[in-house]
Write a protein that holds these residues in place. Sequence first.
Motif, PDB file in Angstrom:
ATOM      1  N   ASP A   1      19.805  15.762 -14.050  1.00 18.97           N
ATOM      2  CA  ASP A   1      20.974  15.171 -14.715  1.00 18.97           C
ATOM      3  C   ASP A   1      20.791  13.680 -14.946  1.00 18.97           C
ATOM      4  OD1 ASP A   1      22.151  17.639 -14.700  1.00 18.97           O
ATOM      5  OD2 ASP A   1      23.503  17.223 -13.024  1.00 18.97           O
ATOM      6  N   PHE A   2      20.205  13.005 -13.958  1.00 17.50           N
ATOM      7  CA  PHE A   2      19.967  11.568 -14.122  1.00 17.50           C
ATOM      8  C   PHE A   2      19.050  11.308 -15.309  1.00 17.50           C
ATOM      9  CE2 PHE A   2      16.838   8.166 -13.170  1.00 17.50           C
ATOM     10  CZ  PHE A   2      17.669   7.071 -13.344  1.00 17.50           C
ATOM     11  N   TYR A   3      17.956  12.041 -15.393  1.00 17.40           N
ATOM     12  CA  TYR A   3      16.996  11.799 -16.464  1.00 17.40           C
ATOM     13  C   TYR A   3      17.524  12.230 -17.829  1.00 17.40           C
ATOM     14  CZ  TYR A   3      13.364  10.072 -13.393  1.00 17.40           C
ATOM     15  OH  TYR A   3      12.646   9.285 -12.523  1.00 17.40           O
ATOM     16  N   VAL A   4      18.423  13.207 -17.867  1.00 20.32           N
ATOM     17  CA  VAL A   4      19.055  13.585 -19.138  1.00 20.32           C
ATOM     18  C   VAL A   4      19.864  12.413 -19.681  1.00 20.32           C
ATOM     19  CG1 VAL A   4      20.851  15.026 -20.176  1.00 20.32           C
ATOM     20  CG2 VAL A   4      19.085  16.065 -18.741  1.00 20.32           C
ATOM     21  N   ILE A   5      20.658  11.782 -18.798  1.00 17.23           N
ATOM     22  CA  ILE A   5      21.447  10.620 -19.213  1.00 17.23           C
ATOM     23  C   ILE A   5      20.523   9.459 -19.582  1.00 17.23           C
ATOM     24  CG2 ILE A   5      23.194   8.937 -18.514  1.00 17.23           C
ATOM     25  CD1 ILE A   5      24.193  11.039 -16.473  1.00 17.23           C
TER      26      ILE A   5
ATOM     27  N   LYS B   1      32.698  -1.052 -14.063  1.00 18.51           N
ATOM     28  CA  LYS B   1      33.486   0.085 -14.533  1.00 18.51           C
ATOM     29  C   LYS B   1      32.701   0.898 -15.558  1.00 18.51           C
ATOM     30  CE  LYS B   1      37.932   1.282 -16.619  1.00 18.51           C
ATOM     31  NZ  LYS B   1      39.232   0.753 -17.150  1.00 18.51           N
ATOM     32  N   TYR B   2      32.058   0.193 -16.489  1.00 20.09           N
ATOM     33  CA  TYR B   2      31.272   0.868 -17.525  1.00 20.09           C
ATOM     34  C   TYR B   2      30.097   1.601 -16.892  1.00 20.09           C
ATOM     35  CZ  TYR B   2      28.346   1.588 -21.642  1.00 20.09           C
ATOM     36  OH  TYR B   2      27.565   2.167 -22.623  1.00 20.09           O
ATOM     37  N   TRP B   3      29.421   0.950 -15.957  1.00 15.81           N
ATOM     38  CA  TRP B   3      28.242   1.522 -15.327  1.00 15.81           C
ATOM     39  C   TRP B   3      28.572   2.837 -14.615  1.00 15.81           C
ATOM     40  CZ3 TRP B   3      23.428  -0.725 -15.888  1.00 15.81           C
ATOM     41  CH2 TRP B   3      22.384  -0.157 -15.144  1.00 15.81           C
ATOM     42  N   ILE B   4      29.657   2.828 -13.846  1.00 14.56           N
ATOM     43  CA  ILE B   4      30.052   4.030 -13.101  1.00 14.56           C
ATOM     44  C   ILE B   4      30.480   5.144 -14.057  1.00 14.56           C
ATOM     45  CG2 ILE B   4      31.756   4.966 -11.493  1.00 14.56           C
ATOM     46  CD1 ILE B   4      31.676   2.279 -10.024  1.00 14.56           C
ATOM     47  N   SER B   5      31.179   4.784 -15.131  1.00 16.89           N
ATOM     48  CA  SER B   5      31.601   5.808 -16.091  1.00 16.89           C
ATOM     49  C   SER B   5      30.401   6.423 -16.799  1.00 16.89           C
ATOM     50  CB  SER B   5      32.572   5.210 -17.120  1.00 16.89           C
ATOM     51  OG  SER B   5      31.910   4.285 -17.976  1.00 16.89           O
ATOM     52  N   LYS B   6      29.351   5.647 -16.992  1.00 18.36           N
ATOM     53  CA  LYS B   6      28.158   6.127 -17.690  1.00 18.36           C
ATOM     54  C   LYS B   6      27.248   6.936 -16.772  1.00 18.36           C
ATOM     55  CE  LYS B   6      24.198   4.552 -20.422  1.00 18.36           C
ATOM     56  NZ  LYS B   6      24.531   5.393 -21.589  1.00 18.36           N
TER      57      LYS B   6
ATOM     58  N   GLY C   1      27.882   7.830 -13.369  1.00 17.51           N
ATOM     59  CA  GLY C   1      28.521   8.729 -12.415  1.00 17.51           C
ATOM     60  C   GLY C   1      27.845   8.732 -11.059  1.00 17.51           C
ATOM     61  N   LYS C   2      27.513   9.912 -10.557  1.00 14.99           N
ATOM     62  CA  LYS C   2      26.944  10.052  -9.214  1.00 14.99           C
ATOM     63  C   LYS C   2      25.540   9.461  -9.105  1.00 14.99           C
ATOM     64  CE  LYS C   2      24.946  14.687  -9.824  1.00 14.99           C
ATOM     65  NZ  LYS C   2      24.930  16.073  -9.303  1.00 14.99           N
ATOM     66  N   TRP C   3      24.959   9.018 -10.232  1.00 11.42           N
ATOM     67  CA  TRP C   3      23.623   8.439 -10.231  1.00 11.42           C
ATOM     68  C   TRP C   3      23.656   6.915 -10.411  1.00 11.42           C
ATOM     69  CZ3 TRP C   3      20.457  11.924  -8.538  1.00 11.42           C
ATOM     70  CH2 TRP C   3      20.662  13.271  -8.851  1.00 11.42           C
ATOM     71  N   SER C   4      24.800   6.308 -10.202  1.00 12.38           N
ATOM     72  CA  SER C   4      24.973   4.888 -10.525  1.00 12.38           C
ATOM     73  C   SER C   4      23.994   3.971  -9.798  1.00 12.38           C
ATOM     74  CB  SER C   4      26.414   4.452 -10.217  1.00 12.38           C
ATOM     75  OG  SER C   4      27.324   5.073 -11.106  1.00 12.38           O
ATOM     76  N   ALA C   5      23.814   4.161  -8.493  1.00 10.94           N
ATOM     77  CA  ALA C   5      22.902   3.296  -7.745  1.00 10.94           C
ATOM     78  C   ALA C   5      21.450   3.573  -8.112  1.00 10.94           C
ATOM     79  CB  ALA C   5      23.106   3.480  -6.237  1.00 10.94           C
ATOM     80  N   LEU C   6      21.120   4.829  -8.349  1.00 12.08           N
ATOM     81  CA  LEU C   6      19.748   5.161  -8.741  1.00 12.08           C
ATOM     82  C   LEU C   6      19.408   4.492 -10.069  1.00 12.08           C
ATOM     83  CD1 LEU C   6      17.346   6.879  -7.701  1.00 12.08           C
ATOM     84  CD2 LEU C   6      18.087   8.658  -9.303  1.00 12.08           C
ATOM     85  N   ALA C   7      20.355   4.492 -10.996  1.00 12.06           N
ATOM     86  CA  ALA C   7      20.128   3.829 -12.287  1.00 12.06           C
ATOM     87  C   ALA C   7      19.943   2.332 -12.102  1.00 12.06           C
ATOM     88  CB  ALA C   7      21.298   4.102 -13.227  1.00 12.06           C
ATOM     89  N   ALA C   8      20.722   1.728 -11.206  1.00 14.15           N
ATOM     90  CA  ALA C   8      20.599   0.285 -10.960  1.00 14.15           C
ATOM     91  C   ALA C   8      19.210  -0.050 -10.413  1.00 14.15           C
ATOM     92  CB  ALA C   8      21.684  -0.166  -9.983  1.00 14.15           C
ATOM     93  N   ILE C   9      18.726   0.757  -9.480  1.00 18.75           N
ATOM     94  CA  ILE C   9      17.398   0.524  -8.902  1.00 18.75           C
ATOM     95  C   ILE C   9      16.320   0.736  -9.964  1.00 18.75           C
ATOM     96  CG2 ILE C   9      15.741   1.361  -7.189  1.00 18.75           C
ATOM     97  CD1 ILE C   9      18.253   2.069  -5.444  1.00 18.75           C
TER      98      ILE C   9
END
Length: 316
Positions: free
Chosen positions: A85-89, A258-263, A265-273
């Motif tokens: 799911d993370f990589y799909v987004i 707010k935008y980051w979490i909405s985009k 979701g449950k992968w927010s910290a992984l995306a930041a890293i």
Amino acid sequence: MRLNLCAEGFIRSGDVDLRLILSTYNLCFWLIENGAYVYLPVDYFAVAFVKISGEYNIYSQNCDDVDRLVSILENVLGLRENTLDFYVIAHEDSLLGPFAKSYYGWRLRSTSLWWALVTGVCQQNASFKQGWRMLHNIVKVYGKRVGVGDKEILRPPTPREVLENSEKLLEAGVGYRAKTITNIARFILENKVSEDDLASASPEEAESILMEINGVGLYTARLALAFSLRRYELPPIDKWLRKIASMAYSIDEKSVEKYWISKWGKWSALAAIAVTIALDAEPLTKALTRVKNKQLLPMKNLTPTPINMIGFCNST
């Protein structure tokens, strides 16, 4: 201290890139040409040597539950985590799209809560190079080692060892962060909360529990939850990421979280890293220029960077 060889085997990694997992954000002391050493988050000393081919040896003080040690190693390497799911987004994202396509095999390598919190503290108000140099220095200054096969390798100091000799933190150059690190050590030793408690709590509750430690704020708590428990719901957003996201998504800096979490979701910290890896954790001005010029993949000739940590062994 010499550890016993408890297990050896082969990891069937599939589309997971072990070279990338083992090398990214790993201390240079533990990097070997064909693999790396990985410390396992257990209550005794245990370390695995993992080759990029998938072969592994696990060395430990305690060989009573080998299956558990193997299971922990697989979890640490992210082999049990479904990141589809993370990589799909990310695949369709203007900031992480190129990274998602070229680095699909990356998974976060996790660590103990103790070391995850120390990592977060060292990144407080510091550049990538400053923060990770502090981590290298802490390990080097304490000078603790374990025997693994025919080698002796450095290991991180335990919370007790830090409290018994806390002045070494100042030798390591952590400055004001020394007080927070000793607070974390006491928190861990007093068993005020277990990792199971944090895993079962809501993201906000887990964050609040860690922020009870004097000196631990939102950024450190969220980074620690990601690195130790693979909890990614709340993103560690600092000034660096806030400005990058603002430029990449054409949004106001105040709206970034707010935008980051909405985009994500449950992968927010992984995306930041992942963003720090994609941009080589470069200083803000250089990172913004790279975003503007769409240079969104790690530059393999740079060192030290999150995927090329060996440079720290030339400067610590």
